[in-house]
Write a protein that holds these residues in place. Structure first.
Motif, PDB file in Angstrom:
ATOM      1  N   ILE A   9      21.644  25.763 -35.639  1.00  0.00           N
ATOM      2  CA  ILE A   9      20.315  26.032 -36.201  1.00  0.00           C
ATOM      3  C   ILE A   9      19.666  27.220 -35.503  1.00  0.00           C
ATOM      4  O   ILE A   9      19.071  28.101 -36.151  1.00  0.00           O
ATOM      5  N   LEU A  10      19.777  27.284 -34.171  1.00  0.00           N
ATOM      6  CA  LEU A  10      19.212  28.419 -33.432  1.00  0.00           C
ATOM      7  C   LEU A  10      19.885  29.726 -33.851  1.00  0.00           C
ATOM      8  O   LEU A  10      19.237  30.769 -33.941  1.00  0.00           O
ATOM      9  N   GLY A  11      21.197  29.648 -34.104  1.00  0.00           N
ATOM     10  CA  GLY A  11      21.898  30.832 -34.598  1.00  0.00           C
ATOM     11  C   GLY A  11      21.351  31.284 -35.936  1.00  0.00           C
ATOM     12  O   GLY A  11      21.160  32.490 -36.176  1.00  0.00           O
ATOM     13  N   TYR A  12      21.059  30.316 -36.825  1.00  0.00           N
ATOM     14  CA  TYR A  12      20.456  30.650 -38.119  1.00  0.00           C
ATOM     15  C   TYR A  12      19.073  31.278 -37.943  1.00  0.00           C
ATOM     16  O   TYR A  12      18.712  32.225 -38.659  1.00  0.00           O
ATOM     17  N   VAL A  13      18.299  30.739 -37.014  1.00  0.00           N
ATOM     18  CA  VAL A  13      16.952  31.273 -36.781  1.00  0.00           C
ATOM     19  C   VAL A  13      17.028  32.734 -36.345  1.00  0.00           C
ATOM     20  O   VAL A  13      16.265  33.594 -36.820  1.00  0.00           O
ATOM     21  N   VAL A  14      17.961  33.023 -35.433  1.00  0.00           N
ATOM     22  CA  VAL A  14      18.120  34.408 -34.961  1.00  0.00           C
ATOM     23  C   VAL A  14      18.571  35.314 -36.104  1.00  0.00           C
ATOM     24  O   VAL A  14      18.017  36.405 -36.306  1.00  0.00           O
ATOM     25  N   LEU A  15      19.560  34.870 -36.877  1.00  0.00           N
ATOM     26  CA  LEU A  15      20.038  35.673 -38.005  1.00  0.00           C
ATOM     27  C   LEU A  15      18.934  35.884 -39.037  1.00  0.00           C
ATOM     28  O   LEU A  15      18.853  36.941 -39.668  1.00  0.00           O
ATOM     29  N   GLY A  16      18.074  34.856 -39.192  1.00  0.00           N
ATOM     30  CA  GLY A  16      16.989  34.954 -40.156  1.00  0.00           C
ATOM     31  C   GLY A  16      15.985  36.033 -39.833  1.00  0.00           C
ATOM     32  O   GLY A  16      15.217  36.462 -40.700  1.00  0.00           O
ATOM     33  N   MET A  17      15.969  36.484 -38.594  1.00  0.00           N
ATOM     34  CA  MET A  17      15.064  37.576 -38.210  1.00  0.00           C
ATOM     35  C   MET A  17      15.568  38.929 -38.694  1.00  0.00           C
ATOM     36  O   MET A  17      14.827  39.915 -38.650  1.00  0.00           O
ATOM     37  N   PHE A  18      16.835  38.975 -39.149  1.00  0.00           N
ATOM     38  CA  PHE A  18      17.415  40.267 -39.519  1.00  0.00           C
ATOM     39  C   PHE A  18      18.048  40.285 -40.916  1.00  0.00           C
ATOM     40  O   PHE A  18      18.180  41.348 -41.507  1.00  0.00           O
ATOM     41  N   LEU A  19      18.462  39.109 -41.420  1.00  0.00           N
ATOM     42  CA  LEU A  19      19.144  39.048 -42.706  1.00  0.00           C
ATOM     43  C   LEU A  19      18.315  38.259 -43.707  1.00  0.00           C
ATOM     44  O   LEU A  19      17.546  37.374 -43.329  1.00  0.00           O
ATOM     45  N   ASP A  20      18.492  38.571 -45.000  1.00  0.00           N
ATOM     46  CA  ASP A  20      17.848  37.764 -46.023  1.00  0.00           C
ATOM     47  C   ASP A  20      18.618  36.462 -46.203  1.00  0.00           C
ATOM     48  O   ASP A  20      19.769  36.324 -45.763  1.00  0.00           O
ATOM     49  N   GLY A  21      17.977  35.484 -46.856  1.00  0.00           N
ATOM     50  CA  GLY A  21      18.544  34.145 -46.959  1.00  0.00           C
ATOM     51  C   GLY A  21      19.882  34.100 -47.660  1.00  0.00           C
ATOM     52  O   GLY A  21      20.798  33.386 -47.231  1.00  0.00           O
ATOM     53  N   LEU A  22      20.024  34.844 -48.752  1.00  0.00           N
ATOM     54  CA  LEU A  22      21.269  34.833 -49.498  1.00  0.00           C
ATOM     55  C   LEU A  22      22.430  35.348 -48.656  1.00  0.00           C
ATOM     56  O   LEU A  22      23.518  34.769 -48.648  1.00  0.00           O
ATOM     57  N   SER A  23      22.179  36.423 -47.928  1.00  0.00           N
ATOM     58  CA  SER A  23      23.227  36.973 -47.066  1.00  0.00           C
ATOM     59  C   SER A  23      23.628  35.970 -45.998  1.00  0.00           C
ATOM     60  O   SER A  23      24.822  35.781 -45.729  1.00  0.00           O
ATOM     61  N   MET A  24      22.639  35.327 -45.379  1.00  0.00           N
ATOM     62  CA  MET A  24      22.941  34.333 -44.345  1.00  0.00           C
ATOM     63  C   MET A  24      23.802  33.211 -44.900  1.00  0.00           C
ATOM     64  O   MET A  24      24.774  32.775 -44.270  1.00  0.00           O
ATOM     65  N   LEU A  25      23.464  32.749 -46.091  1.00  0.00           N
ATOM     66  CA  LEU A  25      24.175  31.611 -46.674  1.00  0.00           C
ATOM     67  C   LEU A  25      25.639  31.948 -46.922  1.00  0.00           C
ATOM     68  O   LEU A  25      26.542  31.224 -46.469  1.00  0.00           O
ATOM     69  N   VAL A  26      25.900  33.042 -47.625  1.00  0.00           N
ATOM     70  CA  VAL A  26      27.277  33.338 -48.030  1.00  0.00           C
ATOM     71  C   VAL A  26      28.137  33.811 -46.862  1.00  0.00           C
ATOM     72  O   VAL A  26      29.362  33.638 -46.886  1.00  0.00           O
ATOM     73  N   VAL A  27      27.511  34.397 -45.839  1.00  0.00           N
ATOM     74  CA  VAL A  27      28.288  34.883 -44.697  1.00  0.00           C
ATOM     75  C   VAL A  27      28.594  33.763 -43.710  1.00  0.00           C
ATOM     76  O   VAL A  27      29.704  33.684 -43.165  1.00  0.00           O
ATOM     77  N   THR A  28      27.646  32.864 -43.476  1.00  0.00           N
ATOM     78  CA  THR A  28      27.790  31.887 -42.391  1.00  0.00           C
ATOM     79  C   THR A  28      28.429  30.568 -42.815  1.00  0.00           C
ATOM     80  O   THR A  28      29.129  29.943 -42.012  1.00  0.00           O
ATOM     81  N   ILE A  29      28.197  30.119 -44.041  1.00  0.00           N
ATOM     82  CA  ILE A  29      28.692  28.799 -44.442  1.00  0.00           C
ATOM     83  C   ILE A  29      30.208  28.676 -44.291  1.00  0.00           C
ATOM     84  O   ILE A  29      30.709  27.663 -43.770  1.00  0.00           O
ATOM     85  N   PRO A  30      31.005  29.673 -44.706  1.00  0.00           N
ATOM     86  CA  PRO A  30      32.452  29.535 -44.499  1.00  0.00           C
ATOM     87  C   PRO A  30      32.847  29.404 -43.030  1.00  0.00           C
ATOM     88  O   PRO A  30      33.900  28.852 -42.718  1.00  0.00           O
TER      89      PRO A  30
END
Length: 434
Positions: free
Chosen positions: A327-348
């Motif tokens: 979750i903390l990793g998602y929070v950090v990524l959320g400061m730089f990436l949009d939600g769609l990018s975070m979802l498709v890049v990180t879920i796999p």
């Protein structure tokens, strides 16, 4: 170089391309195809590109996306969003911060039409922000309520985020839609409670609106009733098992088009614009899915998900400690990436870890979407903040970010409740699907 090293270089290149503003779909295509070319050769890379591209666009479940996008675009073009907002304001406007609460409520209802956070924020923002400015609402509360309320579009079904999560993880779209209902309502009430608390401590920020007579409230509710009925048919039909999410999306889109023309709320030029916008948005989302499907085989060959899972488990943090790290990793990524990018890049990458830890994949889908929602209102990217700033015009960006902070805290509270009480997300899908 080992496959793992090549994989890490590929991920670095992926983020580098996105920082350089390469569309996320093409960034994933480039890295996925290029990585497979290096590791497996041109024949394997070309085969994956052809097979995965065809498999993505022929995926029956993905039809949900363009249908619900069309539903939202036609509703917006026909002015139905205004009717939703007016009805919401008539019922809650007389309370402290009532207009801001009506904005949150309007966002929640429109989310059940659009499935998009940005579309929800723009549509309700265009209606609500001028009204709140006219009635003397504080800029921070007004913009913060709309930006935060807009994030519900990524959670309340039909959610584009859930559709993509289902495709990436091969989970049930129907289960994910049902899992998002109670968490979405929970966040809506937390946002409205936040509006009330801000208005109590600073009455000037959220003055009361005029009391609307019961008869007038019923009239305004009646004007919004047709669209509310379509939402009820679409989502209720899924819950009752009458039709699948794909059938629900088509039925909802068809009914809202018939309603718009029957009420003469839309002309052919506006309808054509809604269709063109739907095609454009859907094409972008299909390209994202294709890119993700090409990237995933590359990640599998490099064994990055497996190595990441073993590394996190090796820290000895336990299941929830590891979840906190994710979750903390998602929070950090959320400061730089949009939600769609975070979802498709990180879920796999993180999904195999979640499976290894024994967490319910449907529950984690809700958690992931909420954390991604948080990224939509956190600096420095905060996509919804930028969208609302564009609608608000003269309101400084710093004021908008300051205004969303109380709502961000409310989202953290909601996330903690869902982690502590997983049944909030799971009770409806478990009741439906057993």
């Amino acid at each position: 170089m080992t496959p793992l090293v090549i994989g890490l270089i590929g991920i670095a290149c992926l983020f580098g391309l996105m920082i350089l503003r390469t569309p996320v779909a093409f960034a994933m295509l480039i890295v996925g195809f290029g990585g497979l070319y290096v590791l497996e050769g041109s024949r394997a890379a070309g085969g994956v590109l052809l097979i995965e591209s065809y498999g993505a666009v022929s995926n029956y479940s993905l039809i949900v996306v363009p249908m619900f996008i069309l539903l939202g675009n036609v509703s917006s073009a026909a002015g139905f969003s205004r009717a939703l907002y007016d009805a919401a304001f008539a019922w809650v406007g007389r309370f402290r911060g009532g207009l801001a609460s009506a904005s949150v409520l309007g966002c929640a209802v429109f989310s059940a039409v659009s499935g998009s956070s940005v579309a929800t924020a723009v549509t309700i923002g265009k209606v609500a922000l001028p009204e709140m400015k006219r009635l003397g609402y504080g800029d921070g509360l007004a913009t913060g309520a709309v930006a935060a309320g807009g994030t519900l579009g990524f959670l309340i079904p039909p959610s584009t985020g859930f559709v993509l999560y289902a495709i990436l993880t091969e989970e049930s779209v129907g289960k994910l839609f049902m899992a998002g209902i109670l968490p979405g309502l929970l966040l809506m009430f937390l946002f409205m409670g936040t509006v009330w608390l801000i208005s109590v401590f600073d009455p000037a920020a959220g003055p009361r609106g005029d009391d609307v007579a019961l008869r007038d409230r019923m009239v305004l509710l009646g004007r919004a009733a047709p669209l509310l009925s379509i939402i009820g048919v679409s989502i209720g039909g899924i819950y009752a098992g009458i039709f699948t999410p794909v059938e629900a999306s088509a039925i909802g889109a068809g009914l809202v088009i018939l309603l718009a023309f029957a009420k003469r709320a839309i002309n052919f030029a506006a309808f054509r614009g809604a269709v063109v916008e739907t095609i454009s948005t859907s094409a972008m989302l299909y390209m994202v899915v294709i890119g993700a499907n090409v990237l995933n085989p590359f990640l599998a060959v490099t064994h990055i998900p497996e190595v990441l899972g073993n590394t996190l488990v090796g820290f000895g943090l336990g299941a929830y400690g590891t979840l906190l790290m994710i979750i903390l990793g998602y929070v950090v990524l959320g400061m730089f990436l949009d939600g769609l990018s975070m979802l498709v890049v990180t879920i796999p990458i993180v999904f195999p870890v979640i499976q290894q830890l024994g967490f319910d994949p449907i529950w984690f889908g809700v958690v992931a979407v909420i954390v991604i929602e948080m990224g939509m209102i956190t600096p420095p990217v905060g996509l919804n903040v930028f969208v609302v700033k564009g609608v608000a015009g003269d309101v400084p960006m710093a004021t908008v970010f300051k205004g969303v902070m109380p709502f961000l805290f409310a989202m953290i509270v909601g996330l903690l409740l869902i982690i502590i009480f997983p049944s909030i997300a799971l009770i409806i899908p478990q009741t439906m699907f057993g």
